[in-house]
Design an enzyme around this catalytic site. Structure first.
Site, PDB file in Angstrom:
ATOM      1  N   ASP A 142      29.020  74.909 117.768  1.00  7.63           N
ATOM      2  CA  ASP A 142      29.054  74.781 119.174  1.00  7.63           C
ATOM      3  C   ASP A 142      30.551  74.736 119.511  1.00  7.63           C
ATOM      4  O   ASP A 142      31.553  74.774 118.935  1.00  7.63           O
ATOM      5  CB  ASP A 142      28.137  74.073 119.401  1.00  7.63           C
TER       6      ASP A 142
ATOM      7  N   LYS B 131      28.538  77.073 123.436  1.00 11.54           N
ATOM      8  CA  LYS B 131      27.824  77.213 125.403  1.00 11.54           C
ATOM      9  C   LYS B 131      28.302  76.900 126.390  1.00 11.54           C
ATOM     10  O   LYS B 131      28.880  75.699 125.868  1.00 11.54           O
ATOM     11  CB  LYS B 131      26.239  77.152 125.265  1.00 11.54           C
TER      12      LYS B 131
END
Length: 410
Positions: A195, A217
């Site tokens: 991530d 994200k």
């Protein structure tokens, strides 16, 4: 000269002569290896007796005889009498049975290494000439420290028969707030699916041939949908790779880790989860805010700011003994504040917004419910941020403002 061998004792006969403190220390190690242990000693120390009783071990309650070592793969002698130990070692030599002579390891045919383990890697240290257990132990501890830090080359160089996936919670960002297990698994990984938040600095330490896949994200921007992330994990594991799914915080706290575990299990892929410091606790802590505090807050309510405001959240905001922690809530702040004020939550309820916790860019904006939206806009608050609502967020509860936290009071 001494040759180090990795010998499996699982299911094999080990005879331990003597029942004192040395036997107690070594016995646990042999049992952990799955050895079939028999103890020969007139008496047992309390610690050895407890292990004998708990594990149902064979105990021959007399002095050792030469016949006792028949059929043994390994003999360990530690009677406290150097002459008896030497006689046992000589008997083993004649019968070609390896013997650890704990009274004088230099004269036994085998030695126990000072060992440390990291996953499926075992590192042992012994002295080649003479016996110096203190030096061996210090070297072992130094190697163990490097293994824990994940700075040694732990990756397999031969393909594994079966791959696996490890979901690793990286915590709020600093590499030294990761768990020891998480660092080790990163050092063993063939593929890392990462991530954008969490300990991204550790990615620069990976071997050049480790495949790094960025699936980070951002609010309103999810370039790799969750279903595709699940498919990536499964595909690489099925190809025999060791896969680490590196996440910020904890995998099971708004990290969608449960979905990834379910996908792996459904595909028959081995998977484990390594917990991490969740930002629910660690980011407020970085600003000197305890999410619970005796006499102030007795419980915590955690909210995903991207979800609709639930009645339970309104009830938590209204309860002055509850701390409400909002993750991913910068965009949702006006909605949350509006719902709380409409429900009668006092306007002076303390609010703290901590941006980029545990990084050099950390900044804390302290305000109240009535002013939270205006103050956040004036400060230019941006994600990643954690919002804390409750009396624990009031200025000066624990740490002096500005001097220790460098925060802005609004």
């Amino acid at each position: 000269m001494t040759t180090l061998l990795g010998v499996s004792l699982a299911g094999r006969s080990v005879v331990m002569v003597g029942g004192g403190a040395v036997t107690a220390r070594r016995l646990a190690r042999f049992l952990a290896d799955g050895a079939d242990v028999t103890i020969v000693a007139p008496e047992l120390s309390e610690e050895v007796r407890e292990l004998v009783d708990a594990r149902g071990l064979a105990w021959i309650a007399r002095r050792v005889r030469a016949s006792d070592i028949a059929g043994a793969w390994l003999v360990h002698t530690a009677t406290g009498d150097s002459r008896v130990d030497a006689d046992v070692a000589s008997a083993c030599e004649r019968r070609r049975v390896l013997c650890v002579n704990a009274s004088d390891g230099a004269h036994g045919s085998a030695r126990l290494a000072a060992e440390t383990r990291s996953g499926d890697v075992v590192v042992g240290v012994v002295s080649d000439a003479g016996v110096d257990p203190g030096r061996a132990a210090r070297l072992r501890d130094a190697v163990a420290s490097l293994l824990r830090e994940g700075t040694l080359p732990l990756r397999r160089r031969r393909a594994t028969v079966r791959g696996r996936v490890d979901l690793v919670g990286g915590g709020p960002g600093p590499a030294d707030l990761m768990t020891v297990r998480g660092r080790r698994l990163l050092a063993e990984a063939d593929v890392v699916v990462a991530d954008r938040l969490g300990p991204t600095d550790v990615l620069s330490e990976l071997d050049s041939d480790v495949e790094l896949i960025d699936v980070g994200k951002r609010p309103g921007h999810h370039p790799v949908p969750q279903d595709e992330i699940n498919d990536l994990l499964v595909a690489h594991a099925r190809a025999g790779k060791r896969v680490v799914r590196l996440k910020g915080g904890d995998p099971f706290v708004y990290g969608r880790g449960g979905e990834e575990v379910a996908a792996c299990l459904a595909a028959g892929v081995p998977v484990e989860v390594v917990p991490g410091l969740t930002s629910v606790v660690s980011v407020p802590q970085a600003a000197g805010i305890p999410v619970t505090h005796r006499g102030v807050a007795a419980s915590v309510h955690v909210v995903n700011g991207q979800a609709e405001t639930a009645p339970s959240t309104i009830a938590a905001l209204a309860d002055d003994t509850v701390t409400t922690v909002v993750l991913m809530g910068v965009a949702a702040l006006p909605r949350l504040v509006g719902a709380a004020r409409s429900a009668g939550v006092p306007d002076d309820r303390p609010v703290a917004i901590i941006e980029s916790g545990h990084t050099p860019q950390q900044r804390t904006t302290r305000t109240t419910l009535a002013r939270a939206v205006d103050d956040a806009e004036a400060a230019g608050v941006r994600n990643p941020a954690v919002i804390v609502v409750g009396d624990v967020a009031r200025a000066g509860l624990l740490l002096p403002d500005r001097r220790l936290t460098g925060e802005a009071i609004r």
